[in-house]
Design an enzyme around this catalytic site. Structure first.
Site, PDB file in Angstrom:
ATOM      1  N   CYS A  93      25.553  35.383  39.524  1.00 32.37           N
ATOM      2  CA  CYS A  93      25.028  34.876  38.383  1.00 32.37           C
ATOM      3  C   CYS A  93      25.721  33.428  38.367  1.00 32.37           C
ATOM      4  O   CYS A  93      26.347  33.127  38.996  1.00 32.37           O
ATOM      5  CB  CYS A  93      25.499  35.541  37.105  1.00 32.37           C
ATOM      6  SG  CYS A  93      27.264  35.481  36.618  1.00 32.37           S
ATOM      7  N   GLU A 140      32.362  39.579  41.252  1.00 33.17           N
ATOM      8  CA  GLU A 140      32.798  38.281  41.918  1.00 33.17           C
ATOM      9  C   GLU A 140      33.944  37.677  41.405  1.00 33.17           C
ATOM     10  O   GLU A 140      34.876  37.187  42.088  1.00 33.17           O
ATOM     11  CB  GLU A 140      31.555  37.273  42.150  1.00 33.17           C
ATOM     12  CG  GLU A 140      30.423  37.556  42.561  1.00 33.17           C
ATOM     13  CD  GLU A 140      29.421  38.196  41.797  1.00 33.17           C
ATOM     14  OE1 GLU A 140      29.529  39.133  40.842  1.00 33.17           O
ATOM     15  OE2 GLU A 140      28.095  37.885  41.911  1.00 33.17           O
ATOM     16  N   GLU A 193      32.879  46.166  32.552  1.00 32.84           N
ATOM     17  CA  GLU A 193      31.987  46.028  31.113  1.00 32.84           C
ATOM     18  C   GLU A 193      32.777  46.106  30.008  1.00 32.84           C
ATOM     19  O   GLU A 193      33.982  46.928  30.171  1.00 32.84           O
ATOM     20  CB  GLU A 193      30.626  46.567  31.303  1.00 32.84           C
ATOM     21  CG  GLU A 193      29.821  46.276  32.443  1.00 32.84           C
ATOM     22  CD  GLU A 193      28.410  46.838  32.265  1.00 32.84           C
ATOM     23  OE1 GLU A 193      28.025  47.859  31.496  1.00 32.84           O
ATOM     24  OE2 GLU A 193      27.608  46.276  33.273  1.00 32.84           O
ATOM     25  N   CYS A 234      31.957  39.811  35.740  1.00 37.20           N
ATOM     26  CA  CYS A 234      31.453  40.305  36.939  1.00 37.20           C
ATOM     27  C   CYS A 234      32.263  40.636  37.988  1.00 37.20           C
ATOM     28  O   CYS A 234      33.399  40.124  38.189  1.00 37.20           O
ATOM     29  CB  CYS A 234      30.479  38.967  37.218  1.00 37.20           C
ATOM     30  SG  CYS A 234      29.041  38.671  36.311  1.00 37.20           S
ATOM     31  N   CYS A 262      29.667  32.865  37.870  1.00 32.90           N
ATOM     32  CA  CYS A 262      30.024  33.444  39.215  1.00 32.90           C
ATOM     33  C   CYS A 262      30.111  32.124  39.841  1.00 32.90           C
ATOM     34  O   CYS A 262      30.864  31.740  40.765  1.00 32.90           O
ATOM     35  CB  CYS A 262      29.527  34.571  39.483  1.00 32.90           C
ATOM     36  SG  CYS A 262      30.119  35.955  38.695  1.00 32.90           S
TER      37      CYS A 262
HETATM   38  N1  THU Z   1      27.179  41.403  37.553  1.00 29.66           N
HETATM   39  C1  THU Z   1      28.012  41.117  38.272  1.00 29.66           C
HETATM   40  O1  THU Z   1      28.918  41.614  38.351  1.00 29.66           O
HETATM   41  N2  THU Z   1      27.610  40.101  39.132  1.00 29.66           N
HETATM   42  C2  THU Z   1      26.563  39.295  39.011  1.00 29.66           C
HETATM   43  O2  THU Z   1      26.338  38.403  39.898  1.00 29.66           O
HETATM   44  C3  THU Z   1      25.461  39.533  38.383  1.00 29.66           C
HETATM   45  C4  THU Z   1      25.822  40.522  37.359  1.00 29.66           C
HETATM   46  C5  THU Z   1      27.207  42.459  36.456  1.00 29.66           C
HETATM   47  C6  THU Z   1      27.658  41.894  34.997  1.00 29.66           C
HETATM   48  C7  THU Z   1      27.139  43.238  34.180  1.00 29.66           C
HETATM   49  O3  THU Z   1      28.273  44.158  34.287  1.00 29.66           O
HETATM   50  C8  THU Z   1      25.975  43.995  35.096  1.00 29.66           C
HETATM   51  O4  THU Z   1      26.121  43.255  36.479  1.00 29.66           O
HETATM   52  C9  THU Z   1      24.610  43.596  34.572  1.00 29.66           C
HETATM   53  O5  THU Z   1      24.499  42.139  34.169  1.00 29.66           O
END
Ligand code: THU
Length: 136
Positions: A91, A60, A49, A58, A94
């Site tokens: 998400c 992935e 983040e 993310c 991704c």
């Molecule tokens: N996040 C992921 O790393 N992968 C996903 O497929 C869903 C969301 C992360 C992004 C962010 O840092 C946190 O989860 C909350 O959305």
């Protein structure tokens, strides 16, 4: 190509290790991912983040980028690890990146700390996807 039980166990283990390294001070939502490449190597990634929230990447996508940096662009499967009772699906962003590098029938699996899991085929996650073929 089939993924062995040993490979599945190693993928879950590496996704969990990546989960522990997540940089998620804002959402506190840690995610780890691990992918098996066509050359039988395992790569992993976690979510990273940023204080400028929209720059978050993310797990992935970081996992896939790690493989590309290592010279690998084809994958067999990917595991997403979280410690959520509701298993975490990839998400939308991704899903689009997964479509770029995985075959439509490849399996994407969400797992959690309770050893629960849920699997999807890539073409279920993003039907009618925009792919490199659409650019030809
Ligand atoms: N996040 C992921 O790393 N992968 C996903 O497929 C869903 C969301 C992360 C992004 C962010 O840092 C946190 O989860 C909350 O959305």
């Amino acid at each position: 190509m089939t993924v062995t039980n040993e490979q599945k166990t190693a993928l879950i283990q590496q996704a969990k290790t990546a989960y522990k390294r997540a940089y998620a001070p804002y959402s506190k939502f840690h995610v780890g991912a691990a992918a098996l490449t066509k050359d039988q190597n395992i790569v992993s990634g976690c979510n990273v983040e940023n204080a400028s929230y929209g720059l978050t990447v993310c797990a992935e996508r970081n996992c896939i980028a790690q493989a590309v940096i290592n010279g690998e662009q084809q994958f067999q499967t990917l595991v997403i690890y979280t410690e959520q009772e509701k298993l975490t699906p990839p998400c939308g962003a991704c899903r689009q990146v997964i479509v770029e590098f995985f075959e439509p029938e490849a399996i994407i699996m969400a797992v959690n700390h309770l050893a629960q899991s849920k699997s999807w085929k890539v073409n279920e996650l993003l039907p009618s996807a925009f792919t490199p073929k659409d650019l030809i």
